[in-house]
Design a protein around this motif. Structure first.
Motif, PDB file in Angstrom:
ATOM      1  N   GLY A  50     -10.994   1.523  35.557  1.00  0.00           N
ATOM      2  CA  GLY A  50      -9.794   2.292  34.931  1.00  0.00           C
ATOM      3  C   GLY A  50     -10.101   3.327  34.215  1.00  0.00           C
ATOM      4  O   GLY A  50      -9.377   3.845  33.174  1.00  0.00           O
ATOM      5  N   GLN A  51     -10.939   4.039  34.400  1.00  0.00           N
ATOM      6  CA  GLN A  51     -11.619   5.433  33.840  1.00  0.00           C
ATOM      7  C   GLN A  51     -10.416   6.353  33.973  1.00  0.00           C
ATOM      8  O   GLN A  51      -9.455   6.448  34.958  1.00  0.00           O
ATOM      9  N   GLY A  52     -10.385   7.209  32.911  1.00  0.00           N
ATOM     10  CA  GLY A  52      -9.296   8.312  32.639  1.00  0.00           C
ATOM     11  C   GLY A  52      -9.406   9.463  33.437  1.00  0.00           C
ATOM     12  O   GLY A  52      -8.719  10.267  33.771  1.00  0.00           O
ATOM     13  N   SER A  53     -10.738   9.764  33.909  1.00  0.00           N
ATOM     14  CA  SER A  53     -11.166  10.964  34.455  1.00  0.00           C
ATOM     15  C   SER A  53     -11.566  10.574  35.943  1.00  0.00           C
ATOM     16  O   SER A  53     -11.863   9.700  36.276  1.00  0.00           O
ATOM     17  N   ARG A  54     -11.316  11.680  36.775  1.00  0.00           N
ATOM     18  CA  ARG A  54     -11.550  11.491  38.262  1.00  0.00           C
ATOM     19  C   ARG A  54     -12.900  11.162  38.397  1.00  0.00           C
ATOM     20  O   ARG A  54     -13.381  10.222  39.317  1.00  0.00           O
ATOM     21  N   THR A  55     -14.007  11.744  37.542  1.00  0.00           N
ATOM     22  CA  THR A  55     -15.265  11.603  37.810  1.00  0.00           C
ATOM     23  C   THR A  55     -15.914  11.217  36.596  1.00  0.00           C
ATOM     24  O   THR A  55     -15.547  11.660  35.520  1.00  0.00           O
ATOM     25  N   ILE A  56     -17.130  10.414  36.545  1.00  0.00           N
ATOM     26  CA  ILE A  56     -18.086  10.022  35.431  1.00  0.00           C
ATOM     27  C   ILE A  56     -19.235  10.573  35.662  1.00  0.00           C
ATOM     28  O   ILE A  56     -19.956  10.138  36.691  1.00  0.00           O
ATOM     29  N   ARG A  57     -19.467  11.796  34.582  1.00  0.00           N
ATOM     30  CA  ARG A  57     -20.931  12.216  35.220  1.00  0.00           C
ATOM     31  C   ARG A  57     -22.047  11.335  35.140  1.00  0.00           C
ATOM     32  O   ARG A  57     -21.877  10.309  34.265  1.00  0.00           O
ATOM     33  N   THR A  58     -23.409  11.432  35.628  1.00  0.00           N
ATOM     34  CA  THR A  58     -24.490  10.488  35.500  1.00  0.00           C
ATOM     35  C   THR A  58     -24.817  10.596  34.356  1.00  0.00           C
ATOM     36  O   THR A  58     -25.265   9.481  33.704  1.00  0.00           O
ATOM     37  N   ASP A  59     -25.035  11.609  33.398  1.00  0.00           N
ATOM     38  CA  ASP A  59     -25.445  11.615  32.065  1.00  0.00           C
ATOM     39  C   ASP A  59     -24.397  10.629  31.134  1.00  0.00           C
ATOM     40  O   ASP A  59     -24.865   9.839  30.432  1.00  0.00           O
ATOM     41  N   GLU A  60     -23.205  10.742  31.385  1.00  0.00           N
ATOM     42  CA  GLU A  60     -22.308   9.943  30.691  1.00  0.00           C
ATOM     43  C   GLU A  60     -22.359   8.450  31.229  1.00  0.00           C
ATOM     44  O   GLU A  60     -22.277   7.551  30.526  1.00  0.00           O
TER      45      GLU A  60
END
Length: 343
Positions: A317-327
Motif C-alpha cells: 500500500g505504498q503511497g509512491s509509485r516507486t520505493i528507491r532501494t536506499d529507502e
C-alpha cells in the motif's frame, strides 16, 4: 521569554523516578551485547544508481545505503550486477571515474571508503575521481571508528614503517596520539584488527576481524563482496555452509507479518547466516532475467521467488509509485529486525 522557558522545562524528559534526564549528550554508548557468530547480509544491485545523472546524486544514495548498513549492524553487503550481459562495462580504467560506466565498482569503492576508519583512509585509499564528493557523505560513526570519548578493547589500525624501541614487532597507527606495538612483523600500510592489552594500552595483539563480533559482542562494520550476477550471490557465499535463511523483496511478495507471524514467546528466527536481497528500480525479476545461469534453470519473472526461502513486500500500500532501494533498506530492515533482535 519566561513562557518559552516554562514550555522548555515541561518538555524535558523524566525518568520513572521523576528525575530529569540529561538529553544534551548522546544516548548510544557501545556496550557489548554478548558475542555472536551469526551474521546478517544484505545484497543490492548496481542498478540502484541507474536513475542518477550526477555524481552528487550517486554519492547521496551510497551514503544512505551505508548509513542503513551501519544503523542495523549489517555484517556483509553483496553488490551484484543485474544489467544485461551485453551492456556491461569492460576494460574499465581503474584510475578513472566509474559512477556512470561501472556502478558496481563505484558502489564497492565508496562503501569500502565509508566503512574504513577515517584516520586511515588517506593511507590506504589514494585520491580518486570517485571520491571527489566523499566529504559530503554522512559519517557511519561505528565502534570500529575511534572516538575520543570511547575506549574499547578492540580497534582497527594500519601498520607503519616505524620500528618499536626494542626493534622487534610493528608499530600500528590506531588513530590516537601514540601508535601501539604488536609482536608480529607486518608490512607497512596493512589494515589489521587489534585487541588491546588489558595492562598496557600501547601494546596489542593482531586478531581476526570477526573476533570483536564473535568474542566481544561489538558490531564491527561490514565487509563488501562483488558478484557478476544474482545467482553468484548464493554460489560465492564466503560463509561455510552458505546462507541458511534467504529473503527476497518484491512488491509481488507477501507482507512481513504474513511471512513471519508473530510468535507468542517472540523468539528470534533460527539461522546462522541470513541474507536479505533487494532489487533495483525494475526489481529482482529483472535481475533474474539478465542472469544467463538462472535463465538456463528456468528461473525468470514470477519464478524468481523460488530462489528464496521467503518472498516479501516490505511496504504494501505504498503511497509512491516507486520505493528507491536506499529507502527500501531502511524500511525493510526496520520491519525485519525482529528476526534477529535479541538473538
Amino acid at each position: 521569554m519566561a513562557y518559552y522557558e516554562q514550555d522548555r522545562q515541561k518538555k524535558r524528559r523524566l525518568t520513572q523516578d521523576g528525575d530529569y534526564v540529561d538529553t544534551s549528550k548522546p544516548s548510544a554508548f557501545f556496550q557489548p551485547a554478548g558475542g555472536r557468530d551469526w551474521t546478517v547480509s544484505v545484497a543490492i544491485p548496481g542498478s540502484v544508481l541507474s536513475t542518477c545523472r550526477r555524481d552528487d546524486q550517486r554519492t547521496n544514495i551510497v551514503s544512505h545505503i551505508a548509513r542503513a548498513l551501519a544503523v542495523f549492524s549489517i555484517d556483509e553487503v553483496v553488490i551484484f550486477d543485474d544489467s544485461p550481459p551485453e551492456s556491461r562495462a569492460r576494460n574499465v580504467d581503474p584510475a578513472s571515474y566509474t559512477g556512470d560506466i561501472d556502478p558496481c565498482g563505484y558502489l564497492d569503492h565508496l562503501l569500502q571508503y565509508l566503512e574504513m576508519p577515517p584516520f586511515m583512509r588517506r593511507t590506504l585509499l589514494p585520491l580518486h575521481p570517485n571520491l571527489k564528493a566523499a566529504g559530503l557523505m554522512a559519517s557511519l560513526d561505528m565502534p570500529s571508528h575511534p572516538h575520543q570519548t570511547d575506549w574499547l578493547p578492540y580497534c582497527e589500525g594500519v601498520t607503519t614503517s616505524g620500528k618499536p624501541r626494542g626493534g622487534k614487532g610493528t608499530l600500528v597507527d590506531v588513530g590516537r596520539k601514540e601508535p601501539v606495538t604488536i609482536s608480529d612483523e607486518v608490512p607497512p600500510k596493512t589494515r589489521i584488527t587489534l585487541q588491546i592489552d588489558e595492562n598496557d594500552p600501547y601494546l596489542a595483539e593482531a586478531v581476526d576481524p570477526s573476533v570483536p563480533r564473535i568474542d566481544g559482542g561489538y558490531y564491527w562494520g561490514y565487509t563488501t563482496r562483488r558478484c557478476n550476477s544474482l545467482a553468484t550471490v548464493f554460489e560465492e557465499c564466503s560463509y561455510e555452509g552458505g546462507y541458511d535463511l534467504s529473503i527476497g523483496t518484491s512488491e509481488r511478495g507477501v507482507s512481513i507479518p504474513e511471512a513471519f507471524p508473530e510468535r507468542k514467546n517472540k523468539e528470534p528466527a533460527v539461522f546462522n547466516h541470513l541474507l536479505i536481497v533487494f532489487g533495483g528500480p525494475r526489481g529482482l525479476e529483472n535481475a533474474a532475467e539478465n542472469d544467463p545461469q538462472l535463465n538456463g534453470m528456468g528461473i525468470v519473472k514470477r519464478r524468481t521467488k523460488e530462489l528464496f526461502d521467503h518472498w516479501i513486500n516490505i511496504l504494501p500500500g505504498q503511497g509512491s509509485r516507486t520505493i528507491r532501494t536506499d529507502e527500501a533498506l531502511f524500511i525493510g530492515l526496520a520491519g525485519l529486525r525482529r528476526l534477529w533482535d535479541g538473538k
